[in-house]
Design an enzyme around this catalytic site. Structure first.
Site, PDB file in Angstrom:
ATOM      1  N   ALA A 108      72.599  21.919  84.943  1.00  0.00           N
ATOM      2  CA  ALA A 108      71.141  21.965  84.792  1.00  0.00           C
ATOM      3  C   ALA A 108      70.700  21.585  83.373  1.00  0.00           C
ATOM      4  CB  ALA A 108      70.635  23.368  85.113  1.00  0.00           C
ATOM      5  N   PRO A 109      69.596  20.852  83.244  1.00  0.00           N
ATOM      6  CA  PRO A 109      68.653  20.445  84.285  1.00  0.00           C
ATOM      7  C   PRO A 109      69.044  19.170  85.024  1.00  0.00           C
ATOM      8  CG  PRO A 109      67.828  19.779  82.159  1.00  0.00           C
ATOM      9  CD  PRO A 109      69.117  20.530  81.900  1.00  0.00           C
ATOM     10  N   GLY A 110      70.163  18.540  84.654  1.00  0.00           N
ATOM     11  CA  GLY A 110      70.676  17.467  85.491  1.00  0.00           C
ATOM     12  C   GLY A 110      70.504  16.051  84.970  1.00  0.00           C
ATOM     13  N   ASN A 111      70.151  15.903  83.701  1.00  0.00           N
ATOM     14  CA  ASN A 111      69.998  14.545  83.168  1.00  0.00           C
ATOM     15  C   ASN A 111      71.308  13.774  83.226  1.00  0.00           C
ATOM     16  OD1 ASN A 111      67.308  14.545  82.601  1.00  0.00           O
ATOM     17  ND2 ASN A 111      67.552  15.269  80.484  1.00  0.00           N
ATOM     18  N   LYS A 112      72.389  14.445  82.831  1.00  0.00           N
ATOM     19  CA  LYS A 112      73.688  13.743  82.834  1.00  0.00           C
ATOM     20  C   LYS A 112      74.184  13.578  84.265  1.00  0.00           C
ATOM     21  CE  LYS A 112      74.654  15.509  78.218  1.00  0.00           C
ATOM     22  NZ  LYS A 112      73.728  16.655  78.154  1.00  0.00           N
ATOM     23  N   GLU A 139      76.015  24.889  88.748  1.00  0.00           N
ATOM     24  CA  GLU A 139      75.145  25.544  87.764  1.00  0.00           C
ATOM     25  C   GLU A 139      75.147  27.027  88.105  1.00  0.00           C
ATOM     26  OE1 GLU A 139      73.491  24.904  84.844  1.00  0.00           O
ATOM     27  OE2 GLU A 139      73.062  27.050  85.025  1.00  0.00           O
ATOM     28  N   ASP A 173      79.499  29.676  89.417  1.00  0.00           N
ATOM     29  CA  ASP A 173      80.144  29.724  88.102  1.00  0.00           C
ATOM     30  C   ASP A 173      81.405  28.870  88.160  1.00  0.00           C
ATOM     31  OD1 ASP A 173      81.662  30.371  85.861  1.00  0.00           O
ATOM     32  OD2 ASP A 173      80.891  32.410  85.773  1.00  0.00           O
ATOM     33  N   ASP A 191      79.768  19.968  79.952  1.00  0.00           N
ATOM     34  CA  ASP A 191      78.746  19.979  78.899  1.00  0.00           C
ATOM     35  C   ASP A 191      78.249  21.426  78.780  1.00  0.00           C
ATOM     36  OD1 ASP A 191      76.818  18.782  77.112  1.00  0.00           O
ATOM     37  OD2 ASP A 191      75.342  18.787  78.725  1.00  0.00           O
ATOM     38  N   CYS A 260      75.937  19.751  71.980  1.00  0.00           N
ATOM     39  CA  CYS A 260      74.907  19.271  71.053  1.00  0.00           C
ATOM     40  C   CYS A 260      74.946  20.185  69.823  1.00  0.00           C
ATOM     41  CB  CYS A 260      73.531  19.208  71.702  1.00  0.00           C
ATOM     42  SG  CYS A 260      73.078  20.665  72.605  1.00  0.00           S
TER      43      CYS A 260
END
Ligand code: SAM
Length: 354
Positions: A108-112, A139, A173, A191, A260
């Site tokens: 989440a939120p799922g951009n990748k 997620e 999980d 990520d 990040c």
């Protein structure tokens, strides 16, 4: 002032969502609306854009162009996704083939996740909705899972019926999964939650990382550790656990790990510990060479954080928050602080784990 200088230099990155529109359609729309393509590093005005030298299908605009872009039908119809350059590296490096069986462990939120889906469909001769491959997107957080499903549906990545995408979200999980149940999985994106310390421009990362604590480096605990040190140590342990769990998936050939964060404790140090783990040894995991990890990207790992393992520094990618540019002009390598490592497996030579 430094923050302002950095964000002013960061272009507004836009990923063409090829699940909804072609690159030609987006470029034609931009031309029709008086946007002009310029050379990288030459974006001087709100009607100019450049094409990324590093990631296919990624466009850079002037940061002041953001509000106008957010009002376009192109954005409303999800032809484009607002996604920072650094955030596009992981899926691009994982580069799953059309028929890959992929796991996104922390989605989440799922951009990748949707980027992965688009990469697979771009390689497929079949129409969207008829992909040979699939992405299982885990997620664990209930609220963030809802956002993930909504977002995947909006961009056309959700595998709902025969006419949509190839992503199957699962609220779960990752650490509770049994790798033996996923014998066909070949590629994985990892990520995980991190300190978020690389985030300069929160526009895209707001949702990606709103599970992250705000860290202060002021309070000393009884142990002599500051709050920040303790949190980084805990995050490093969690991130290592996630990689070691990933290494156990029997059919897996490639794992891309990203954060990040700018802290070596979550980046190079975690990667080095993962390479020395029991799972890496037994299954034969190593780092992919620089030639397979966006070799054109100039900023590699921190040599000081790698000590005797200097090979690690070359193989991994770092993004310096705000990039290395100077002055107020948007700089084409300017993005949020980020780290990416790509693990690959050669044939196991030793007895597999029981
Ligand atoms: N990859 C996402 C993207 O690009 O949109 C951003 C992921 S965010 C950095 C990390 C996510 O992992 C959070 O949503 C968090 O709830 C989730 N997460 C953390 N630990 C997890 C676990 N053990 N299993 C599944 N999801 C987990």
């Amino acid at each position: 002032a430094l923050y302002h200088e950095m964000t002013a230099r960061m272009p507004r990155w836009i990923r063409i969502n090829t699940l909804r529109a072609t690159r030609d359609e987006v470029l034609a729309w931009l031309a029709e609306h008086s946007y002009a393509q310029v050379e990288a590093d030459e974006i001087g005005g709100v009607k100019e854009f450049a094409v990324s030298k590093h990631v296919q299908g990624l466009l850079a605009f002037h940061p002041k162009a953001t509000s106008a872009l957010l009002q376009t039908e192109m954005y409303r119809d999800n032809w484009i996704v607002m996604q920072d350059l650094a955030s596009c590296f992981p899926a691009y490096i994982l580069d799953p083939p059309a028929d890959a069986q992929v796991v996104d462990a922390t989605s989440a939120p799922g951009n990748k996740t949707s980027h992965l889906s688009a990469i697979m469909f771009a390689k497929s001769s079949r129409r969207i909705g008829q992909s040979e491959g699939r992405v299982v997107a885990f997620e664990r957080d209930a609220l963030r899972y809802k956002t993930l499903v909504k977002r995947l549906a909006a961009v056309g990545a959700l595998a709902k019926d025969a006419t949509t995408g190839n992503v199957i979200p699962e609220r779960r999980d990752f650490l509770t999964t049994n790798p033996a149940d996923f014998g066909d999985v070949t590629h994985m994106l990892l990520d995980p939650s991190c300190s978020g310390s690389g985030i300069v421009n929160r526009l895209d990362f707001l949702k990606e990382d709103d599970d992250v604590d705000e860290l202060e480096d002021t309070v000393a605990a009884e142990t002599g550790e500051t709050k920040l040190q303790r949190r980084l140590r805990q995050l490093g342990e969690f991130q290592l656990l996630m990689i070691r769990h990933a290494f156990k998936f029997p059919g897996l050939r490639k794992v891309v790990y990203s954060t990040c964060s700018v802290h070596a404790q979550e980046n190079e140090a975690v990667v080095i510990r993962a390479l020395h783990s029991e799972e890496a040894d037994k299954f034969g995991w190593r780092l992919a060479p620089r030639s397979e990890v966006i070799p054109t990207w100039p900023v590699r790992g921190d040599p000081d954080a790698c000590g005797k393992e200097q090979g690690v520094a070359e193989s991994v990618i770092r993004c310096i928050p705000g990039g290395k540019g100077e002055g107020d002009k948007p700089h084409v390598e300017a993005c949020n602080g980020f780290f990416v490592a790509c693990f690959v497996k050669h044939a196991p030579t030793k007895r597999p784990l029981e």
